[in-house]
Design a protein around this motif. Structure first.
Motif, short mmCIF file in Angstrom:
data_model
loop_
_atom_site.label_atom_id
_atom_site.label_comp_id
_atom_site.label_asym_id
_atom_site.label_seq_id
_atom_site.Cartn_x
_atom_site.Cartn_y
_atom_site.Cartn_z
N HIS A 1 0.85 -1.19 0.00
CA HIS A 1 0.00 0.00 0.00
C HIS A 1 0.88 1.24 0.00
O HIS A 1 2.01 1.22 0.52
CB HIS A 1 -0.89 0.06 1.26
CG HIS A 1 -1.89 -1.04 1.34
ND1 HIS A 1 -1.60 -2.29 1.82
CD2 HIS A 1 -3.20 -1.06 0.99
CE1 HIS A 1 -2.69 -3.05 1.76
NE2 HIS A 1 -3.66 -2.33 1.27
N LEU A 2 0.35 2.31 -0.54
CA LEU A 2 1.11 3.55 -0.63
C LEU A 2 0.14 4.72 -0.67
O LEU A 2 -0.87 4.68 -1.39
CB LEU A 2 1.92 3.52 -1.93
CG LEU A 2 3.22 4.26 -2.09
CD1 LEU A 2 4.15 4.03 -0.91
CD2 LEU A 2 3.91 3.82 -3.36
N ILE A 3 0.45 5.77 0.08
CA ILE A 3 -0.35 6.99 0.02
C ILE A 3 0.57 8.13 -0.39
O ILE A 3 1.63 8.33 0.22
CB ILE A 3 -1.01 7.31 1.38
CG1 ILE A 3 -1.94 6.17 1.79
CG2 ILE A 3 -1.78 8.62 1.30
CD1 ILE A 3 -2.56 6.35 3.17
N LYS A 4 0.18 8.85 -1.42
CA LYS A 4 0.96 9.97 -1.93
C LYS A 4 0.02 11.17 -2.11
O LYS A 4 -1.21 11.02 -2.10
CB LYS A 4 1.60 9.62 -3.28
CG LYS A 4 2.67 8.55 -3.21
CD LYS A 4 3.94 9.10 -2.63
CE LYS A 4 5.08 8.12 -2.72
NZ LYS A 4 6.34 8.69 -2.18
N THR A 5 0.62 12.34 -2.29
CA THR A 5 -0.17 13.52 -2.60
C THR A 5 0.05 13.93 -4.05
O THR A 5 1.04 13.53 -4.68
CB THR A 5 0.18 14.69 -1.67
OG1 THR A 5 1.57 14.95 -1.77
CG2 THR A 5 -0.18 14.37 -0.23
N ARG A 6 -0.89 14.71 -4.56
CA ARG A 6 -0.82 15.14 -5.95
C ARG A 6 0.53 15.81 -6.25
O ARG A 6 1.04 16.58 -5.44
CB ARG A 6 -1.94 16.13 -6.26
CG ARG A 6 -3.27 15.48 -6.53
CD ARG A 6 -4.33 16.52 -6.74
NE ARG A 6 -4.54 17.33 -5.54
CZ ARG A 6 -5.36 18.36 -5.48
NH1 ARG A 6 -6.03 18.74 -6.55
NH2 ARG A 6 -5.52 19.03 -4.37
N GLY A 7 1.08 15.50 -7.42
CA GLY A 7 2.34 16.11 -7.82
C GLY A 7 3.57 15.29 -7.44
O GLY A 7 4.65 15.51 -8.01
N LEU B 1 -1.61 12.33 -10.18
CA LEU B 1 -2.95 12.91 -10.22
C LEU B 1 -3.88 12.07 -9.36
O LEU B 1 -3.61 10.88 -9.12
CB LEU B 1 -3.47 12.96 -11.65
CG LEU B 1 -2.63 13.71 -12.68
CD1 LEU B 1 -3.22 13.54 -14.07
CD2 LEU B 1 -2.51 15.18 -12.31
N LEU B 2 -5.00 12.68 -8.93
CA LEU B 2 -5.97 11.92 -8.14
C LEU B 2 -6.41 10.66 -8.89
O LEU B 2 -6.62 9.60 -8.29
CB LEU B 2 -7.19 12.78 -7.81
CG LEU B 2 -6.95 14.01 -6.95
CD1 LEU B 2 -8.27 14.75 -6.72
CD2 LEU B 2 -6.33 13.64 -5.62
N GLY B 3 -6.53 10.77 -10.20
CA GLY B 3 -7.00 9.66 -11.02
C GLY B 3 -6.01 8.51 -11.14
O GLY B 3 -6.35 7.46 -11.70
N ASP B 4 -4.80 8.70 -10.62
CA ASP B 4 -3.83 7.59 -10.63
C ASP B 4 -4.07 6.62 -9.49
O ASP B 4 -3.42 5.58 -9.40
CB ASP B 4 -2.40 8.15 -10.54
CG ASP B 4 -2.01 8.98 -11.75
OD1 ASP B 4 -1.19 9.91 -11.59
OD2 ASP B 4 -2.52 8.70 -12.85
N SER B 5 -4.99 6.97 -8.60
CA SER B 5 -5.33 6.06 -7.50
C SER B 5 -5.91 4.78 -8.07
O SER B 5 -6.91 4.80 -8.80
CB SER B 5 -6.36 6.71 -6.56
OG SER B 5 -5.82 7.85 -5.94
N ALA B 6 -5.27 3.67 -7.76
CA ALA B 6 -5.66 2.39 -8.36
C ALA B 6 -4.84 1.27 -7.75
O ALA B 6 -3.93 1.51 -6.95
CB ALA B 6 -5.43 2.42 -9.88
#
Lengths: 114, 113
Positions: free
Chosen positions: B10-16, B82-87
């Motif tokens: 699992h990984l959590i990142k912010t935009r950019g 981007l937010l849309g890269d969440s997957a």
């Protein structure tokens, strides 16, 4: 442009009965087809495959049928068991094409009731 | 025998931000492919690498890149998230370049906030 489609998003079946999952494709270059099962939080698990030179392939409780003229394949699971409850994906590839790209359908969620 | 392994889980990142995902294929497999699976959809092909060379690319922007190492392991890099890269990002290995069954790892779930 969805080249592989699974038109039934979900399927509910009684334990011991047959589960039939369907898949349609549009690209006539596809010549190798696979079914994968996916549980939540896991990667897809390979179930069974079929080459376009065959119209049927069987492995234990799983049988895949291919109708090339209709561009349709189906997966039969007999008998269905509660552990079969998962999302099932069909996938297709063109063996003669460069690379090994799989094109997936949207999946069918199967629930087997005890 | 070990199957396909991926890290992290699992990984959590912010935009950019930028992210690197890793994959080790089944021993003896020389081909690694990457797929993106958005919730409710089937996996979408991103890349295939064979013998350290890119052999196929899906319809993804240049922010996505990958490479394969001499031991056949692979990394997928995504820049300017981007937010849309969440997957769920899936890695699959197979013996050769074309044909044959692909075996998938457990995936890396990426959340972009």
């Amino acid at each position: 442009d969805q080249q592989v489609k699974q038109n039934s998003p979900s399927l509910s079946v009684q334990e011991g009965r047959i589960s039939i999952l369907n898949c349609d494709y549009t690209n006539s270059m596809f010549d190798y087809f696979l079914w994968y099962k996916k549980y939540p939080a896991e990667g897809p698990t390979f179930l069974i495959s079929i080459s376009s030179i065959k119209d049927k392939n069987e492995d234990g409780r799983f049988t895949v049928f291919l109708n090339k003229s209709a561009k349709h394949l189906s997966l039969h699971i007999v008998p269905s068991q509660p552990g079969d409850s998962a999302v099932y994906f069909c996938a297709a590839s063109a063996l003669k094409a460069a690379g090994n790209k799989l094109t997936f359908g949207g999946g069918t969620r199967v629930l087997v009731k005890p | 025998d070990a199957g396909v392994t991926q890290s992290p889980t699992h990984l959590i990142k912010t935009r950019g931000q930028q992210v690197t995902l890793r994959c080790s294929p089944i021993s003896g497999h020389k081909s690694v492919s990457w797929y993106q699976q958005v919730l409710g959809q089937g996996p979408q092909f991103i890349f295939q690498y064979y013998e350290k060379e890119e052999r196929g690319r899906g319809n993804f922007p240049d922010r996505f890149s990958a490479r394969q190492f001499p031991n056949y392991s692979s990394e997928l890099n995504v820049n300017a998230l981007l937010l849309g890269d969440s997957a769920l990002y899936l890695c699959a290995s197979s013996l050769g370049l074309a044909g044959g069954t692909q075996y998938f790892g457990p995936g890396t779930r990426l959340l972009v906030l």
